[in-house]
Design an enzyme around this catalytic site. Structure first.
Site: not given
Length: 409
Positions: A78, A80, A173, A196, A378
């Site tokens: 992904h 994003d 995602e 991922d 994150h």
């Protein structure tokens, strides 16, 4: 171009998805990376590479002569990044010959310590890549994209026989809508792997069951000087609700196959409060228990404070793909074999997070998840090494070759 060099280019493109937009894609900026990837894919000889109106990038590496009838291998990552930390104006830092100790992120002074990330010590002597501390890095999942692109380049340069390879780079995602407009016919493969995951060599064939719970609390506001026996503060009801759940079943205190209640956000006033929880569990029975505990907490508040003081609503997010991937054990075995062929020890891991692969699997596209070699996702602590990316690229390269030698999937 080496995998890490691609990553350094990709992370500078702002692609944070926007959960509040209500559009597909959720942010127009995701097209910036999509268009760049299309041009790179075309340069590799993928003539059908394109981006559609919903910002999904598709392309096919054609089979070499004699392998046209082999099953297509699908690879997915992904574009994003999550909004837990800024993804704008990312300034990657490359630390040559990392010493295995503390890393001070230069723009903020934040310190990344082995006491927080114990595996840092194993990276001693490698080339570490971080952000400058003001943003996340974006290895999740731009490293996955870079590793796929590098593997494709290596396969082409090798001249070795291989079957067709279907590629998809997808938006959104991180906000749970990465598969909302996925075109299965356009993709063209009957099975795939998302890139991922976490450590090099990890293979995830199971994930959490995921549920989101929204708790609405209703209070009564009145003047504080004459509030006795009259005021009901919805914010205090929210605190009371949270205290009724198991204190140790939270992300910070769980690992492995342990599930949790995660208080994602809260807001409120005296008259109204709202709690949003993510519920995670590997079994259906465990998820049913979590839902029951939340309902019991709501019932307790309503008995104490009056009917409709608390209301609860559940929304299913995704399910454990284990039950579907169990029907396709050969996909795990091929991933294991690819790791071994690349000189990497494979390791099965439980996916403690959602991947688009889980949703795609339940839509008929079986899709295990492979580790991309990164950590600290994150957050500004996100990091990866040059060597890890090279190893993952090698695993993907060997996986492509293995599919070209396999008659039945």
């Amino acid at each position: 171009m080496r995998a890490y060099e691609r990553l350094l280019n990709y992370v500078r493109v702002h692609t944070t998805s926007d959960e509040t937009s209500g559009t597909h894609p959720s942010s127009e900026r995701e097209f910036d990376l999509a268009r760049q990837l299309v041009e790179e894919m075309k340069a590799l000889g993928m003539e059908d590479a394109h981006v559609d109106e919903h910002c999904y990038v598709y392309g096919t590496l054609p089979a070499t002569p004699g392998c046209e009838d082999k099953h297509a291998l699908g690879l997915i990552a992904h574009m994003d990044t999550a909004d837990d930390a800024s993804g704008e104006n990312v300034q990657p830092i490359v630390w040559e010959n990392y010493n295995g100790g503390d890393v001070t992120l230069p723009a903020t002074g934040m310190v990344m310590k082995p006491s927080m990330f114990p595996f840092l010590t194993s990276m001693k002597g490698e080339t570490l890549i971080t952000s400058d501390g003001t943003t996340l890095l974006g290895a999740d999942d731009k490293a996955g994209i870079a590793e796929i692109m590098t593997a494709l380049s290596q396969v082409i340069e090798s001249g070795r026989p291989h079957g067709p390879v279907s590629i998809a780079f997808i938006p959104d995602e991180e906000i749970g809508s990465g598969t909302a407009s996925f075109d299965f016919a356009q993709f063209g493969a009957a099975c795939a792997y998302t890139v991922d995951g976490w450590d090099v060599g990890e293979i995830e064939a199971e994930t959490f069951n995921a549920m989101q719970a929204v708790v609405q609390l209703h209070g009564i506001s009145t003047h504080t000087g004459r509030a006795k026996g009259r005021m009901v503060n919805a914010q205090l009801l929210a605190l009371e609700f949270a205290a009724l759940l198991p204190a140790d079943e939270i992300p910070a205190k769980t690992e492995g196959f342990e599930g949790f209640f995660h208080l994602l956000c809260s807001e409120g006033s005296v008259e109204h409060a709202k709690l949003v929880y993510n519920l995670r569990d590997f079994t259906s029975e465990g998820m049913a228990r979590r839902q029951k505990l939340m309902q019991q907490a709501v019932d307790t508040l309503n008995r104490h404070w009056g009917p409709q003081s608390a209301q609860l609503h559940f929304t299913e997010q995704y399910r454990n793909m284990k039950e579907k991937l169990a029907e396709h054990p050969q996909l795990v075995e091929l991933a294991r074999s690819a790791c071994l062929a690349a000189g990497i020890t494979p390791r099965m891991a439980a996916g403690r997070g959602g991947t688009d692969g889980a949703r795609l699997t339940f839509h008929g596209l079986p899709c295990p998840n492979l580790g991309l070699g990164g950590w600290g996702y994150h957050s500004p602590y996100e990091h990866i090494t040059v060597q890890a990316m090279e190893k993952v690229s090698s695993i993907l390269r060997e996986l492509i070759f293995l599919f070209g030698q396999t008659d039945s999937i």
